[in-house]
Design a protein around this motif. Structure first.
Motif, PDB file in Angstrom:
ATOM      1  N   ILE A   1      40.444  38.434  50.607  1.00 40.40           N
ATOM      2  CA  ILE A   1      41.546  37.601  49.886  1.00 40.40           C
ATOM      3  C   ILE A   1      42.440  36.631  50.453  1.00 40.40           C
TER       4      ILE A   1
ATOM      5  N   ALA B   1      47.029  48.407  43.369  1.00 41.07           N
ATOM      6  CA  ALA B   1      47.118  47.221  44.479  1.00 41.07           C
ATOM      7  C   ALA B   1      46.583  45.972  44.171  1.00 41.07           C
TER       8      ALA B   1
ATOM      9  N   LEU C   1      40.421  34.386  42.179  1.00 42.85           N
ATOM     10  CA  LEU C   1      41.025  35.269  43.354  1.00 42.85           C
ATOM     11  C   LEU C   1      42.018  36.256  42.640  1.00 42.85           C
TER      12      LEU C   1
ATOM     13  N   LEU D   1      47.195  46.075  52.285  1.00 40.22           N
ATOM     14  CA  LEU D   1      46.782  46.975  51.079  1.00 40.22           C
ATOM     15  C   LEU D   1      45.371  47.642  51.239  1.00 40.22           C
TER      16      LEU D   1
ATOM     17  N   LEU E   1      52.102  37.427  50.854  1.00 41.55           N
ATOM     18  CA  LEU E   1      50.707  37.732  49.950  1.00 41.55           C
ATOM     19  C   LEU E   1      49.597  38.002  50.797  1.00 41.55           C
TER      20      LEU E   1
ATOM     21  N   LEU F   1      59.154  38.702  44.556  1.00 39.56           N
ATOM     22  CA  LEU F   1      57.681  39.032  44.179  1.00 39.56           C
ATOM     23  C   LEU F   1      57.621  40.327  44.036  1.00 39.56           C
ATOM     24  N   GLU F   2      57.869  41.121  44.719  1.00 38.57           N
ATOM     25  CA  GLU F   2      57.539  42.509  44.541  1.00 38.57           C
ATOM     26  C   GLU F   2      58.347  43.225  43.073  1.00 38.57           C
TER      27      GLU F   2
ATOM     28  N   LYS G   1      40.800  33.431  51.139  1.00 42.88           N
ATOM     29  CA  LYS G   1      40.739  32.622  50.058  1.00 42.88           C
ATOM     30  C   LYS G   1      42.083  32.221  49.614  1.00 42.88           C
ATOM     31  N   LEU G   2      43.022  32.728  49.707  1.00 45.40           N
ATOM     32  CA  LEU G   2      44.485  32.219  49.234  1.00 45.40           C
ATOM     33  C   LEU G   2      44.686  31.331  50.193  1.00 45.40           C
TER      34      LEU G   2
ATOM     35  N   ARG H   1      48.671  44.255  41.812  1.00 51.21           N
ATOM     36  CA  ARG H   1      50.144  43.842  42.469  1.00 51.21           C
ATOM     37  C   ARG H   1      49.768  42.368  43.045  1.00 51.21           C
ATOM     38  N   ILE H   2      48.591  42.356  43.899  1.00 51.75           N
ATOM     39  CA  ILE H   2      48.331  41.029  44.496  1.00 51.75           C
ATOM     40  C   ILE H   2      48.154  39.909  43.317  1.00 51.75           C
TER      41      ILE H   2
ATOM     42  N   LYS I   1      51.381  38.680  42.008  1.00 48.15           N
ATOM     43  CA  LYS I   1      52.157  38.114  42.789  1.00 48.15           C
ATOM     44  C   LYS I   1      51.615  36.694  42.981  1.00 48.15           C
ATOM     45  N   LEU I   2      50.323  36.676  43.061  1.00 53.55           N
ATOM     46  CA  LEU I   2      49.727  35.346  43.202  1.00 53.55           C
ATOM     47  C   LEU I   2      49.943  34.459  41.855  1.00 53.55           C
TER      48      LEU I   2
ATOM     49  N   ALA J   1      37.935  43.219  52.629  1.00 49.68           N
ATOM     50  CA  ALA J   1      38.320  42.997  51.311  1.00 49.68           C
ATOM     51  C   ALA J   1      39.600  42.361  51.496  1.00 49.68           C
TER      52      ALA J   1
ATOM     53  N   ARG K   1      41.512  37.805  39.748  1.00 49.93           N
ATOM     54  CA  ARG K   1      40.351  38.925  39.532  1.00 49.93           C
ATOM     55  C   ARG K   1      39.699  39.493  40.355  1.00 49.93           C
ATOM     56  N   GLU K   2      39.287  38.964  41.621  1.00 45.69           N
ATOM     57  CA  GLU K   2      38.727  39.584  42.651  1.00 45.69           C
ATOM     58  C   GLU K   2      39.712  40.474  43.321  1.00 45.69           C
ATOM     59  N   SER K   3      40.917  40.059  43.355  1.00 46.91           N
ATOM     60  CA  SER K   3      41.859  41.230  43.936  1.00 46.91           C
ATOM     61  C   SER K   3      41.799  42.663  43.310  1.00 46.91           C
TER      62      SER K   3
ATOM     63  N   LEU L   1      34.543  29.231  47.755  1.00 46.87           N
ATOM     64  CA  LEU L   1      35.897  29.938  48.315  1.00 46.87           C
ATOM     65  C   LEU L   1      35.102  31.105  49.158  1.00 46.87           C
TER      66      LEU L   1
ATOM     67  N   ARG M   1      39.275  43.502  41.152  1.00 43.97           N
ATOM     68  CA  ARG M   1      37.940  44.141  41.214  1.00 43.97           C
ATOM     69  C   ARG M   1      37.610  44.593  42.525  1.00 43.97           C
ATOM     70  N   LEU M   2      38.168  44.217  43.762  1.00 42.75           N
ATOM     71  CA  LEU M   2      38.145  44.860  45.054  1.00 42.75           C
ATOM     72  C   LEU M   2      38.936  46.005  45.263  1.00 42.75           C
TER      73      LEU M   2
END
Lengths: 370, 370
Positions: free
Chosen positions: A216, B212, B188, A195, A188, B260-261, A219-220, B215-216, B219-220, A212, B190-192, A260, B194-195
């Motif tokens: 991520i 994208a 994190l 991505l 991930l 995960l995918e 932070k993860l 998706r992140i 999966k997270l 970006a 939400r950030e994925s 983070l 928003r980014l």
């Protein structure tokens, strides 16, 4: 591409060409390292430190570089890894961007960065490169090989590929094989970089940089390196002052979110994204059993060690405690003195960097008996 | 914007206007729900189910919709939540996109989606909306309110905001307050989103969609909903067949990556990104203590319940077991019959969806004594 080499690192040229486990070879490759203390006349007091994914070779301050290192409290005169007694070497991993040859280094053909032309990187390649440094320093057998996190994998590969290359090992929050949960987390992290359109199949530069994706990914990482328990005590539900809050809807409001962000900001431009991808994938591939063509248990039992210490932490979700127990039990089958120290540090996978009291006692105690 | 309303959901109009806890109000809002079994003459056998972030109101099959629901094994005639005895209601959360009013719904002013015009959403708003459904069905007091995950927060808010609104509660992998670790994970996610440039401050459409980022985020979610232990048994280090591998460098190679995918693909276009952001943030904000203007412990002790069951799982990293223990101990202080059932299910936070044997026994046993 920027490289981030600590002041006063030394360099060791690798055998040329340097064949890679999964195919391909490196030409003119090198490994950055630093040392502390003095090698004795018998060359019998050498300790090798193998790091996690991101650290450089500057584990602690020394005359050439007084800046504190990433394991400053663990390493030095009178410290748990006592440099009055031991000659300590720390290498920067092959494939990193902190002085050793990696995807951000120049390809010998055209002096342009390797980027994705870098061959597949495995933990075993890192072990062979570290071994080359040790031999170049005139050391036939290490007194102790110490590996933390990814370095714990590298330490096992070192012992497997170079039987009698070390009399003792200390494996810290390490693993004999990558577990699917850790593979999923790393996959991930890599996906978030891939991505990011600015990653551009590895063809980014300082202006067009996958910021970006790296944000991520980092932070993860930080989330999985720590533990729920520790953060509750540290951050609770404390809010940011209004002037530090984000104006964005869904922007940062809690202290933990800003913590983070601080971690990510310090990392994003200090670690090369392609190097990150290569090192991350090398961990997924690691299985000491696959490496030795047998089961994990048999591979561990076949290591030629006199003493072994495996330390882990109950709050580690990335390299869970069962993995350090597996190492200790597996190596015990070889008949060697194999110790297992499970700790209750609240800091998760990263505890070895911060819980110096408990890790220092375990490591120092083991070394005192060496 | 697509809405994803299960066949045969019913709808309850909310009080108009419906004031929101953090400011603003909704006009013409509604909540989707489904029911099973029959309300008895005394209206004393009603059970309300409050869901986690993503489920719809279709918890189980019924005459109007024979499709299996998300808790099919738990709910039905003769099952742990026995619909021969109980009149069961499941609501879709306010703010979701599965039939209840949320950011993907039409704003009454212009029939365009609310998007970020939707007011701040809190768990307490969800509890009030669910209460409106219960009252509309002619029920003054629930026999039992059951909440899973986010729904466990909503159940506590329900009991706090509507004293004597339920005689009993079953809180499953829930929490009385969001912990910083869980806030970090959700932040994190939400950030994925928003980014992702396609998120575009919420102004996406089916052609330009933050795929994208979703998706992140998903999966997270899946990574933190499960546990390392379970995945080792399930996936180990099994590779994908070469024809299912990705040609990309760093593409998917291990079964766990493809798992995960698959999860992400099924979710990305089935859940509205803005709804996801709102519901996710509402959980961070939840603290029963803050809600009642006191400490978490005092808030729990002040709930007016006759019986309570709190169930949790030792492998849950997102809502760790201590949180379910905190609920049980806190409610016990009120003098009510408060039970705590810690389970060792290997499936982590999601165990209540799959470990029906153990969860069914705990829930069924509690309800049998009711």
């Amino acid at each position: 591409m920027t490289e981030f080499i600590p002041v006063a690192s030394q360099f060791c040229a690798l055998p040329d060409p340097f064949p890679m486990k999964r195919g391909g070879e490196l030409r003119g490759a090198r490994v950055a390292f630093e040392t502390w203390g003095a090698l004795n006349a018998e060359h019998s007091n050498a300790v090798l430190i193998l790091t996690g994914l991101s650290p450089n070779a500057h584990a602690a301050s020394h005359a050439g570089n007084p800046e504190p290192g990433w394991w400053e409290a663990m390493l030095g005169p009178g410290k748990p890894i006592d440099t009055d007694r031991w000659f300590v070497i720390c290498v920067n991993s092959l494939g990193s961007c902190k002085g050793s040859t990696g995807p951000a280094s120049q390809h010998p053909d055209d002096q342009q960065p390797y980027r994705l032309r870098f061959p597949d990187l495995s933990v075993e390649d890192g072990a062979k490169a570290a071994h080359a440094v040790v031999r170049t320093l005139g050391i036939d057998q290490l007194a102790v090989v110490i590996g933390c996190s990814m370095g714990g994998m590298t330490a096992l590969a070192y012992c497997a590929l170079h039987p009698n290359g070390a009399r003792q090992q200390i494996n810290i929050s390490g693993a004999a094989r990558a577990l699917p949960f850790s593979i999923a987390v790393r996959s991930l992290q890599r996906e978030s970089i891939r991505l990011d359109p600015a990653w551009n199949m590895g063809e980014y530069d300082d202006q067009h940089y996958p910021e970006a994706g790296m944000r991520i990914a980092r932070k993860l990482g930080v989330v999985t390196y720590r533990s729920s328990l520790e953060w509750d005590g540290r951050f609770g539900r404390v809010r940011l002052d209004s002037e530090h809050r984000d104006d964005d809807p869904f922007g940062f409001e809690f202290q933990v979110e800003s913590y983070l962000e601080g971690h990510a900001k310090r990392f994003i431009r200090q670690f090369d994204p392609n190097c990150y991808l290569y090192l991350s994938r090398s961990m997924d591939w690691f299985d000491l059993g696959e490496c030795m063509g047998t089961t994990t248990a048999r591979a561990l039992a076949s290591l030629k060690l006199q003493r072994s210490l495996s330390i882990g932490v109950s709050t580690d979700i990335l390299f869970p405690l069962q993995q350090q127990e597996e190492i200790a039990l597996g190596i015990a089958e070889s008949g060697c003195d194999s110790r297992f120290v499970p700790l209750n540090s609240p800091q998760g996978h990263d505890a070895f960097l911060v819980d110096i009291e408990n890790f220092g006692a375990a490591i120092g105690g083991f070394l005192a008996d060496a």
